[in-house]
Design a protein around this motif. Structure first.
Motif, PDB file in Angstrom:
ATOM      1  N   ALA A  96      31.699  52.913 -40.624  1.00 62.39           N
ATOM      2  CA  ALA A  96      32.511  53.230 -41.807  1.00 62.39           C
ATOM      3  C   ALA A  96      33.133  54.613 -41.679  1.00 62.39           C
ATOM      4  O   ALA A  96      34.298  54.822 -42.035  1.00 62.39           O
ATOM      5  CB  ALA A  96      31.655  53.146 -43.071  1.00 62.39           C
ATOM      6  N   SER A  97      32.358  55.573 -41.148  1.00 63.42           N
ATOM      7  CA  SER A  97      32.873  56.929 -40.950  1.00 63.42           C
ATOM      8  C   SER A  97      34.043  56.930 -39.975  1.00 63.42           C
ATOM      9  O   SER A  97      35.054  57.616 -40.191  1.00 63.42           O
ATOM     10  CB  SER A  97      31.746  57.826 -40.429  1.00 63.42           C
TER      11      SER A  97
ATOM     12  N   LEU B 252      36.091  54.396 -39.260  1.00 64.08           N
ATOM     13  CA  LEU B 252      37.238  53.761 -39.927  1.00 64.08           C
ATOM     14  C   LEU B 252      37.922  54.754 -40.870  1.00 64.08           C
ATOM     15  O   LEU B 252      39.154  54.766 -40.989  1.00 64.08           O
ATOM     16  CB  LEU B 252      36.782  52.523 -40.695  1.00 64.08           C
ATOM     17  N   SER B 253      37.118  55.587 -41.516  1.00 65.05           N
ATOM     18  CA  SER B 253      37.670  56.632 -42.384  1.00 65.05           C
ATOM     19  C   SER B 253      38.480  57.635 -41.570  1.00 65.05           C
ATOM     20  O   SER B 253      39.585  58.026 -41.956  1.00 65.05           O
ATOM     21  CB  SER B 253      36.530  57.345 -43.120  1.00 65.05           C
TER      22      SER B 253
ATOM     23  N   SER C 210      41.786  56.086 -40.582  1.00 72.10           N
ATOM     24  CA  SER C 210      42.694  55.809 -41.697  1.00 72.10           C
ATOM     25  C   SER C 210      43.364  57.042 -42.270  1.00 72.10           C
ATOM     26  O   SER C 210      44.435  56.954 -42.868  1.00 72.10           O
ATOM     27  CB  SER C 210      41.936  55.104 -42.835  1.00 72.10           C
ATOM     28  N   LYS C 211      42.745  58.202 -42.099  1.00 74.31           N
ATOM     29  CA  LYS C 211      43.173  59.364 -42.869  1.00 74.31           C
ATOM     30  C   LYS C 211      44.515  59.943 -42.449  1.00 74.31           C
ATOM     31  O   LYS C 211      45.155  60.656 -43.224  1.00 74.31           O
ATOM     32  CB  LYS C 211      42.108  60.458 -42.811  1.00 74.31           C
TER      33      LYS C 211
ATOM     34  N   GLN D  84      30.060  57.235 -46.913  1.00 69.21           N
ATOM     35  CA  GLN D  84      31.039  56.882 -45.882  1.00 69.21           C
ATOM     36  C   GLN D  84      31.960  55.756 -46.340  1.00 69.21           C
ATOM     37  O   GLN D  84      33.165  55.761 -46.047  1.00 69.21           O
ATOM     38  CB  GLN D  84      30.320  56.478 -44.591  1.00 69.21           C
TER      39      GLN D  84
ATOM     40  N   ALA E 244      35.982  56.090 -46.700  1.00 73.18           N
ATOM     41  CA  ALA E 244      36.917  55.204 -45.999  1.00 73.18           C
ATOM     42  C   ALA E 244      37.920  54.583 -46.967  1.00 73.18           C
ATOM     43  O   ALA E 244      39.131  54.541 -46.693  1.00 73.18           O
ATOM     44  CB  ALA E 244      36.141  54.111 -45.261  1.00 73.18           C
TER      45      ALA E 244
ATOM     46  N   GLN F  32      40.441  57.227 -47.991  1.00 71.04           N
ATOM     47  CA  GLN F  32      41.426  57.529 -46.947  1.00 71.04           C
ATOM     48  C   GLN F  32      42.475  56.431 -46.820  1.00 71.04           C
ATOM     49  O   GLN F  32      43.618  56.695 -46.428  1.00 71.04           O
ATOM     50  CB  GLN F  32      40.727  57.737 -45.596  1.00 71.04           C
TER      51      GLN F  32
END
Length: 508
Positions: free
Chosen positions: A188-189, A191-192, A195-196, A228, A232, A235
């Motif tokens: 999850a981190s 993916l964040s 995405s940001k 997280q 995500a 973001q």
């Protein structure tokens, strides 16, 4: 020399290598030893041990290199310039799971320091090897690979795009569906981190079906995972109305509001951040949040915490209020102003105060009714004091000036304005006097109070440039009163009367 003696020599050599690499790995776990190890040239000594015939020596050497690179960017640079990365990457697909985890740790430790070092990892072909590790049977190998990919992707959009092009996103989405909590967190981190950077990268994550799986984990009992997941989703939502709507359509409301009451401060902060990133885009999304009880929940959250945890909630209220009169009134009715005023008194960081000032300005700028709701809390004097405080940051002073201007230009609640007449600098004073010039001509009671409370006297003491807007406002105010009353409160009038008394010759 007999065969037995030869074997003994080799055994001694192996024991020496093992002892050395274990000692270095142990020493490198403590930051205070890193400088000494660097000066001793430990990187060049560890490099050949990565290719050792004994697997445990290989793994321990990789672990030591990772620890050294993690603590010190010079040593991370030395790992790159020492040509350690190519054999490390080649071994990723060939060695056992223990080595893979250690090698992924080295890549993460090097890549975390700068975009340049992360780019060096990309150029040696590490991304493809790490993506293959995301399909490994062992959860620890997947976790190490996801972590390394996240540390590369977080630097900039180009590196993040390289991670996407390597095919990482679909496999990361599969990782967040695995049962291991640690793997879910890191996936999850990452993916964040992907995405940001841009709407396009966020859309890639969305297209892989990440939102639905992330939304399902908002209520997971693990606080770190929730942090997280919320990050995500934030973001993704921050980039555009369309992406924010996709997050909302995953039915995160009202579930996400429970995060604002979580015992973990970071869960609270990330939950408020997600709501803020959705609210900022449009009046419709803000209204949806209001209808779901989001404004009231955020206000409660601001009141129950301190410091930077408050910041996203403060900004969320400002974004909602900025959209329209009705949404601003929803913040007022939900009793959002008192907690914002409390932040000005309780917080010590100027950037938090500046956010609260900005939010108050957005609430009060719409109509006289909105401005009065802000003014009745007596916060205008606090704002003026912060604006004039030489210790306030430049940003805080700028935001305070704008907020005062926005509120004062709409405020017709004179009891809140009058105390400001005595302390306000000229650039703020003109807005205050302007409001009196609008109200006094039409309000007899206000005119009487203006005289008895000393307001008219203060107006006469203001030195305005002839022909200026401020002078026009003063002239308008003076025209609301009899000439002799205005003269009575003018500076020097008492001296003039006293002089007349002294010069008066009574008729006997």
């Amino acid at each position: 020399m007999s065969q037995r003696q030869v074997l003994q020599v080799f055994e001694q050599y192996q024991r020496a290598r093992t002892h050395f690499v274990q000692a270095v790995a142990e020493l490198s776990s403590r930051p205070q030893n890193v400088g000494t190890l660097r000066d001793a040239g430990v990187i060049s000594l560890l490099r050949p041990l990565l290719l050792d015939v004994v697997p445990t020596i290989q793994q321990t050497a990789a672990l030591a290199l990772g620890r050294l690179a993690y603590f010190n960017d010079d040593l991370a640079e030395a790992v790159v310039t020492g040509d350690i990365l190519p054999p490390l990457v080649c071994s990723l697909s060939e060695q056992n799971r223990f080595y893979k985890k250690a090698a992924a740790f080295v890549l993460r430790a090097v890549g975390k320091h700068s975009p340049q070092l992360a780019q060096a990892i990309v150029e040696c072909g590490a991304l493809e090897a790490l993506v293959i590790c995301l399909e490994d049977f062992d959860p620890g190998v997947k976790e190490g690979a996801a972590w390394a990919l996240g540390y590369i992707a977080r630097h900039n959009s180009e590196l993040s795009q390289a991670v996407v092009d390597a095919g990482a996103v679909p496999l990361l989405v599969l990782c967040i569906q695995e049962p291991e909590i640690a793997l879910k967190r890191i996936a999850a981190s990452t993916l964040s981190d992907i995405s940001k950077h841009s709407p396009e990268l966020a859309q890639t994550v969305v297209d892989a079906g990440a939102i639905a799986f992330l939304a399902q984990m908002i209520l997971n009992p693990d606080a770190k995972l929730k942090c997280q997941v919320l990050s995500a989703l934030s973001q993704i939502a921050k980039h555009s109305v369309d992406l924010a709507e996709l997050v909302v359509e995953a039915e995160i409301f009202p579930v996400v509001l429970t995060c604002l009451k979580d015992s973990d401060e970071y869960v609270k902060k990330n939950g408020a951040t997600l709501i803020r990133e959705i609210a900022k885009h449009s009046p419709e999304l803000s209204q949806f949040i209001v209808n779901a009880g989001g404004v009231a929940a955020v206000i409660d959250c601001i009141g129950s915490c301190k410091g930077t945890v408050r910041l996203p909630g403060i900004m969320m209220l400002g974004y909602v209020a900025a959209h329209s009169e009705n949404l601003s009134m929803a913040v007022i009715v939900s009793k959002g102003i008192p907690p914002l005023c409390a932040c000005l008194l309780e917080e010590h960081e100027d950037h938090i105060k500046a956010a609260a000032v900005w939010a108050l300005g957005q609430i009060g700028r719409h109509t006289p009714e909105h401005a009065r709701a802000v003014a009745e809390t007596n916060v205008l004097a606090t704002l003026l004091s912060m604006y004039m405080d030489i210790h306030s940051s430049e940003d805080l002073q700028l935001k305070t000036k704008r907020a005062l201007k926005n509120i004062l230009q709409k405020c017709t609640y004179l009891p809140a304005l009058e105390p400001l007449l005595h302390d306000a600098p000229p650039n703020i004073l003109k807005h205050i006097v302007g409001q009196f010039s609008k109200v006094l001509p039409h309000d007899t009671k206000a005119r009487c109070l203006f005289v008895t409370t000393g307001g008219l006297k203060k107006i006469q003491e203001i030195k305005a440039e002839p022909g200026s807007l401020l002078q026009e406002y003063i002239n308008t105010i003076n025209s609301c009163f009899p000439e002799e009353v205005v003269r009575y409160y003018s500076p020097g009038y008492s001296d003039m009367l006293l002089e007349r008394v002294e010069n008066y010759q009574p008729v006997l």
